[in-house]
Design an enzyme around this catalytic site. Sequence first.
Site, PDB file in Angstrom:
ATOM      1  N   CYS A 119      -2.996   0.750   9.908  1.00 16.71           N
ATOM      2  CA  CYS A 119      -4.072  -0.027   9.273  1.00 16.71           C
ATOM      3  C   CYS A 119      -5.042  -0.677  10.263  1.00 16.71           C
ATOM      4  O   CYS A 119      -6.099  -1.127   9.870  1.00 16.71           O
ATOM      5  CB  CYS A 119      -3.500  -1.054   8.312  1.00 16.71           C
ATOM      6  SG  CYS A 119      -2.316  -2.139   9.056  1.00 16.71           S
ATOM      7  N   HIS A 163       0.846  -1.191   0.000  1.00 19.72           N
ATOM      8  CA  HIS A 163       0.000   0.000   0.000  1.00 19.72           C
ATOM      9  C   HIS A 163       0.885   1.245   0.000  1.00 19.72           C
ATOM     10  O   HIS A 163       2.011   1.201   0.499  1.00 19.72           O
ATOM     11  CB  HIS A 163      -0.862   0.051   1.277  1.00 19.72           C
ATOM     12  CG  HIS A 163      -2.047  -0.858   1.262  1.00 19.72           C
ATOM     13  ND1 HIS A 163      -2.229  -1.857   2.200  1.00 19.72           N
ATOM     14  CD2 HIS A 163      -3.133  -0.905   0.453  1.00 19.72           C
ATOM     15  CE1 HIS A 163      -3.381  -2.477   1.954  1.00 19.72           C
ATOM     16  NE2 HIS A 163      -3.942  -1.920   0.905  1.00 19.72           N
TER      17      HIS A 163
HETATM   18  C1  CIR Z   1      -4.081  -7.325   3.422  1.00 22.20           C
HETATM   19  O1  CIR Z   1      -3.256  -7.790   2.624  1.00 22.20           O
HETATM   20  O2  CIR Z   1      -5.097  -6.747   3.043  1.00 22.20           O
HETATM   21  C2  CIR Z   1      -3.806  -7.486   4.900  1.00 22.20           C
HETATM   22  N1  CIR Z   1      -3.229  -8.758   5.162  1.00 22.20           N
HETATM   23  C3  CIR Z   1      -2.900  -6.412   5.388  1.00 22.20           C
HETATM   24  C4  CIR Z   1      -3.480  -5.061   5.217  1.00 22.20           C
HETATM   25  C5  CIR Z   1      -2.617  -4.019   5.781  1.00 22.20           C
HETATM   26  N2  CIR Z   1      -3.234  -2.754   5.601  1.00 22.20           N
HETATM   27  C6  CIR Z   1      -2.576  -1.632   5.379  1.00 22.20           C
HETATM   28  O3  CIR Z   1      -1.360  -1.618   5.257  1.00 22.20           O
HETATM   29  N3  CIR Z   1      -3.308  -0.537   5.268  1.00 22.20           N
END
Ligand code: CIR
Length: 264
Positions: free
Chosen positions: A254, A167
């Site tokens: 997140c 991201h």
């Molecule tokens: C994903 O791949 O969607 C989750 N395992 C991790 C999301 C992390 N979110 C972020 O960095 N905003």
Amino acid sequence: MTGLFDYSHAIVRTPGASVIGGLRDGGGPDPDLAALMDEHAAYCMALSSLGVAVSILPPLEAFPDSVFVEDVALVFGKGAVRLRPGAPSRAGEVDHIGAALAPHFDRVLSLEGPGHADGGDILTLTDRVIIGLSARTDRAGAEALVGLLAALGLKGEITDTPKGVLHFKTGCSLLDEETVFVVPALAECAAFAGLRKILTPPGEEAAANLLRVHDRILMGAHFPQSLELVARYGIEPLPLPVTHIGRVDAGLSCMSLRWAAPRG
Ligand code: CIR
């Protein structure tokens, strides 16, 4: 006027046991569930200790990544936006977060398809909202989001996320309103023109996703050089254990949605 980091409220979601099977960009060992739950509890306590009113949502076992509430909505003092996450396994999280947002916001807008946008790709500055194109956020989603931001009186700016960075905010965070803590691969991003840039120390690129709340910086406890760098910059870090949640690609931002509710 309320500053960018003066959050009054946050929403978090307790991880379900299914989080162990969450999406992962790379390989590596599985997280230990008990340790991950402790890390999440410490994160919630840290937000509370800083005076943020934290609403804790119940786990959603059907959605392994639902602990990462930041990716499925955007929140501002003047309204919220339901997003369309780019990972198909996460699409069903949106209705759940929408229900949780409704009691807090008079205005909840919805990003319509066919595009997608993840909150992890969105960095809010004082004068604009940067939207990073990534494997999760596509051009159609980003452009539709610019329209919704305009409806909330905010300016959206679309930029790129380097390949290999999950991201946009995996690679950068704000230390203060004019300073971005950023991985070298993202440092030349045109959207950062006019901002002061501080690079992550070599080997600590994963520290780039930190979270400023009031006058503290929440940061992974296993990044000694970055902790020292932030302290030397003049902001007291609040180190938190994130080793296990980090195995499913979590950073500090997140795991919560944060906003400053209008006073009065
Ligand atoms: C994903 O791949 O969607 C989750 N395992 C991790 C999301 C992390 N979110 C972020 O960095 N905003």
